[in-house]
Design a protein around this motif. Structure first.
Motif, mmCIF file in Angstrom:
data_model
loop_
_atom_site.group_PDB
_atom_site.id
_atom_site.type_symbol
_atom_site.label_atom_id
_atom_site.label_comp_id
_atom_site.label_asym_id
_atom_site.label_seq_id
_atom_site.Cartn_x
_atom_site.Cartn_y
_atom_site.Cartn_z
ATOM 1 N N GLN A 78 58.693 21.624 61.841
ATOM 2 C CA GLN A 78 57.296 22.088 61.767
ATOM 3 C C GLN A 78 57.152 23.347 60.920
ATOM 4 O O GLN A 78 56.100 23.585 60.331
ATOM 5 C CB GLN A 78 56.725 22.315 63.181
ATOM 6 C CG GLN A 78 57.687 22.958 64.189
ATOM 7 C CD GLN A 78 57.931 24.432 63.977
ATOM 8 O OE1 GLN A 78 57.034 25.135 63.557
ATOM 9 N NE2 GLN A 78 59.135 24.902 64.271
ATOM 10 N N ASP A 79 58.206 24.161 60.853
ATOM 11 C CA ASP A 79 58.138 25.373 60.019
ATOM 12 C C ASP A 79 58.595 25.021 58.610
ATOM 13 O O ASP A 79 59.798 24.971 58.326
ATOM 14 C CB ASP A 79 59.004 26.491 60.612
ATOM 15 C CG ASP A 79 58.809 27.792 59.846
ATOM 16 O OD1 ASP A 79 58.130 27.766 58.797
ATOM 17 O OD2 ASP A 79 59.337 28.828 60.289
ATOM 18 N N THR A 80 57.637 24.742 57.746
ATOM 19 C CA THR A 80 57.977 24.380 56.363
ATOM 20 C C THR A 80 58.152 25.616 55.475
ATOM 21 O O THR A 80 58.318 25.486 54.258
ATOM 22 C CB THR A 80 56.897 23.447 55.776
ATOM 23 O OG1 THR A 80 55.614 24.009 56.032
ATOM 24 C CG2 THR A 80 56.983 22.073 56.407
ATOM 25 N N ALA A 157 61.732 28.727 53.030
ATOM 26 C CA ALA A 157 62.266 29.813 53.867
ATOM 27 C C ALA A 157 61.511 29.860 55.193
ATOM 28 O O ALA A 157 60.422 30.449 55.289
ATOM 29 C CB ALA A 157 62.143 31.146 53.139
ATOM 30 N N GLY A 158 62.076 29.206 56.211
ATOM 31 C CA GLY A 158 61.470 29.212 57.544
ATOM 32 C C GLY A 158 61.618 30.584 58.204
ATOM 33 O O GLY A 158 62.426 31.419 57.772
ATOM 34 N N GLY A 159 60.862 30.809 59.278
ATOM 35 C CA GLY A 159 60.876 32.118 59.936
ATOM 36 C C GLY A 159 62.179 32.402 60.660
ATOM 37 O O GLY A 159 62.789 33.463 60.477
ATOM 38 N N GLY A 160 62.634 31.456 61.491
ATOM 39 C CA GLY A 160 63.836 31.689 62.304
ATOM 40 C C GLY A 160 65.069 31.913 61.460
ATOM 41 O O GLY A 160 65.899 32.788 61.751
ATOM 42 N N CYS A 161 65.201 31.125 60.384
ATOM 43 C CA CYS A 161 66.402 31.265 59.555
ATOM 44 C C CYS A 161 66.314 32.488 58.644
ATOM 45 O O CYS A 161 67.340 33.007 58.193
ATOM 46 C CB CYS A 161 66.667 29.996 58.756
ATOM 47 S SG CYS A 161 65.240 29.368 57.909
ATOM 48 N N ASN A 193 69.276 32.940 66.401
ATOM 49 C CA ASN A 193 67.835 32.765 66.157
ATOM 50 C C ASN A 193 67.547 31.722 65.084
ATOM 51 O O ASN A 193 66.405 31.297 64.920
ATOM 52 C CB ASN A 193 67.212 34.092 65.701
ATOM 53 C CG ASN A 193 67.223 35.125 66.798
ATOM 54 O OD1 ASN A 193 66.482 35.016 67.760
ATOM 55 N ND2 ASN A 193 68.081 36.119 66.675
ATOM 56 N N ALA A 194 68.569 31.364 64.328
ATOM 57 C CA ALA A 194 68.343 30.578 63.115
ATOM 58 C C ALA A 194 68.739 29.113 63.263
ATOM 59 O O ALA A 194 69.051 28.459 62.269
ATOM 60 C CB ALA A 194 69.084 31.213 61.941
ATOM 61 N N CYS A 195 68.694 28.575 64.486
ATOM 62 C CA CYS A 195 68.984 27.155 64.699
ATOM 63 C C CYS A 195 70.293 26.722 64.020
ATOM 64 O O CYS A 195 70.274 25.995 63.021
ATOM 65 C CB CYS A 195 67.828 26.283 64.234
ATOM 66 S SG CYS A 195 66.302 26.535 65.148
ATOM 67 N N GLY A 281 70.765 30.194 56.309
ATOM 68 C CA GLY A 281 70.004 28.949 56.391
ATOM 69 C C GLY A 281 70.330 28.274 57.716
ATOM 70 O O GLY A 281 71.407 28.475 58.282
ATOM 71 N N CYS A 282 69.399 27.482 58.224
ATOM 72 C CA CYS A 282 69.576 26.829 59.525
ATOM 73 C C CYS A 282 70.161 25.422 59.332
ATOM 74 O O CYS A 282 70.511 25.038 58.227
ATOM 75 C CB CYS A 282 68.226 26.731 60.221
ATOM 76 S SG CYS A 282 66.953 25.941 59.210
ATOM 77 N N TRP A 283 70.269 24.640 60.440
ATOM 78 C CA TRP A 283 70.743 23.257 60.268
ATOM 79 C C TRP A 283 69.820 22.521 59.311
ATOM 80 O O TRP A 283 70.268 21.642 58.568
ATOM 81 C CB TRP A 283 70.828 22.523 61.618
ATOM 82 C CG TRP A 283 69.514 22.154 62.258
ATOM 83 C CD1 TRP A 283 68.861 22.833 63.239
ATOM 84 C CD2 TRP A 283 68.688 21.005 61.962
ATOM 85 N NE1 TRP A 283 67.681 22.197 63.564
ATOM 86 C CE2 TRP A 283 67.553 21.060 62.797
ATOM 87 C CE3 TRP A 283 68.801 19.939 61.053
ATOM 88 C CZ2 TRP A 283 66.542 20.109 62.775
ATOM 89 C CZ3 TRP A 283 67.780 18.975 61.026
ATOM 90 C CH2 TRP A 283 66.677 19.075 61.884
ATOM 91 N N ALA A 284 68.533 22.915 59.318
ATOM 92 C CA ALA A 284 67.542 22.257 58.464
ATOM 93 C C ALA A 284 67.379 23.039 57.166
ATOM 94 O O ALA A 284 66.263 23.405 56.788
ATOM 95 C CB ALA A 284 66.222 22.150 59.202
#
Ligand code: SF4
Length: 308
Positions: A78-80, A157-161, A193-195, A281-284
């Motif tokens: 959802q966080d594009t 660039a998502g927020g969590g990552c 925090n970054a999944c 970067g996160c898993w996504a």
């Protein structure tokens, strides 16, 4: 989708700016919906390494998520993110003057058509612009190269990552041990925090600015590649082993592996200073790469295995 074929010449009925806008809109669509090939393969390998029921279930959820995103043609998270473009522009590319506007138009198109979440908030006004365009957003990093085409990477660039990202200048005697400590402190304190599993970019340079930019460029490099400098490559390998041994695991719920890779990019530095930056970067990790020729035929090079 139009990017199925590697080489497509766009309709001559459209202006060059409209054609470039369409091409970049295609790139944004595929980047939001599917992981780049190397990230997908890396997650598959990591899934095979885990043996706890919880870790297996988490990876199974991730791949179910990816499958549904592709089938439904919806963003895989959802966080594009906020869009960032890294452009290597050939000096003889005939439409350079149009590119900045085409990037904005493509961003606006993708925001409504993919759709991308409205993520750009104008600083100080604290007002969401509603179209992912704002002051210096999307962010563009330009590099002029020899040639008549374009090589573009886009990063969502998502927020969590983005949250764990930081850079600093080390004291003169801290050296490369200081680099390793900074990276480990950052990931241990903020990585969850970054999944996870995380893609870790490390930049080394003379100041916080150069180190920070290089750490972002490091996560644009493919997972599984190594820095050409054998000493930097060795540090990448050792830091990955060390970070995996922390046992953060998928989504921070423990596991054998924590990171998909550690990529280092560096520049020469002042003798008294060593700047270090970390970007995560996160898993996504969603990045897309495209080559555009001077006749506006193009190839999306990051997603060859995923689009059919
Ligand atoms: S860290 Fe990545 S996967 Fe997690 S919410 Fe943010 S963009 Fe999505």
């Amino acid at each position: 989708m139009a990017h199925v074929k590697n080489e497509i010449t766009k309709s001559k009925l459209k202006t060059p700016k409209e054609q470039i806008t369409d091409i970049l809109s295609d790139l944004l669509k595929v980047t939001a919906i599917a992981l780049p090939d190397d990230v997908f393969e890396s997650l598959k390998k990591m899934q095979a390494c885990e043996d706890s029921e919880l870790s297996k279930e988490l990876y199974s959820c991730i791949f179910d998520n990816l499958d549904k995103a592709e089938k439904l043609k919806r963003p895989l998270c959802q966080d594009t993110g906020v869009l960032q473009f890294f452009i290597k522009a050939g000096v003889r590319f005939p439409y350079l003057a149009l590119l900045g506007d085409a990037i904005k138009d493509a961003t606006q198109n993708a925001t409504s058509s993919v759709p991308l979440r409205h993520n750009v908030v104008e600083s100080f006004d604290e007002r969401n612009t509603g179209n992912n365009i704002g002051t210096l957003a999307p962010w563009c990093e330009w590099e002029i190269i020899d040639g008549d085409g374009l090589e573009i990477d886009v990063y969502l660039a998502g927020g969590g990552c983005t949250l764990p990202g930081r850079s600093k200048v080390l004291m003169p005697l801290e050296g490369y041990e200081g680099v390793v400590k900074f990276v480990f402190d950052t990931i241990v304190e903020w990585g969850v925090n970054a999944c996870p599993p995380l893609v870790v970019g490390v930049g080394i340079g003379t100041c916080a600015t150069t180190a920070s930019i290089l750490s972002k460029k490091a996560i644009l490099r493919k997972i599984g590649s190594s820095n050409p400098n054998p000493k930097a490559a060795d540090m990448e390998r050792r830091m990955k082993i060390g970070l995996d041994n922390i046992g953060i695991g998928p989504l921070g719920l423990k596991g054998k592996q924590s990171v998909q890779c550690v990529n280092i990019e560096y520049a020469a530095h002042h003798p008294a200073t060593l700047g270090v930056g970390v970007t995560v970067g996160c898993w996504a990790t969603r990045r897309g790469s495209i080559n555009i020729k001077n006749d506006l035929s193009y190839e999306i090079t990051s997603h060859k295995n995923k689009i059919n």
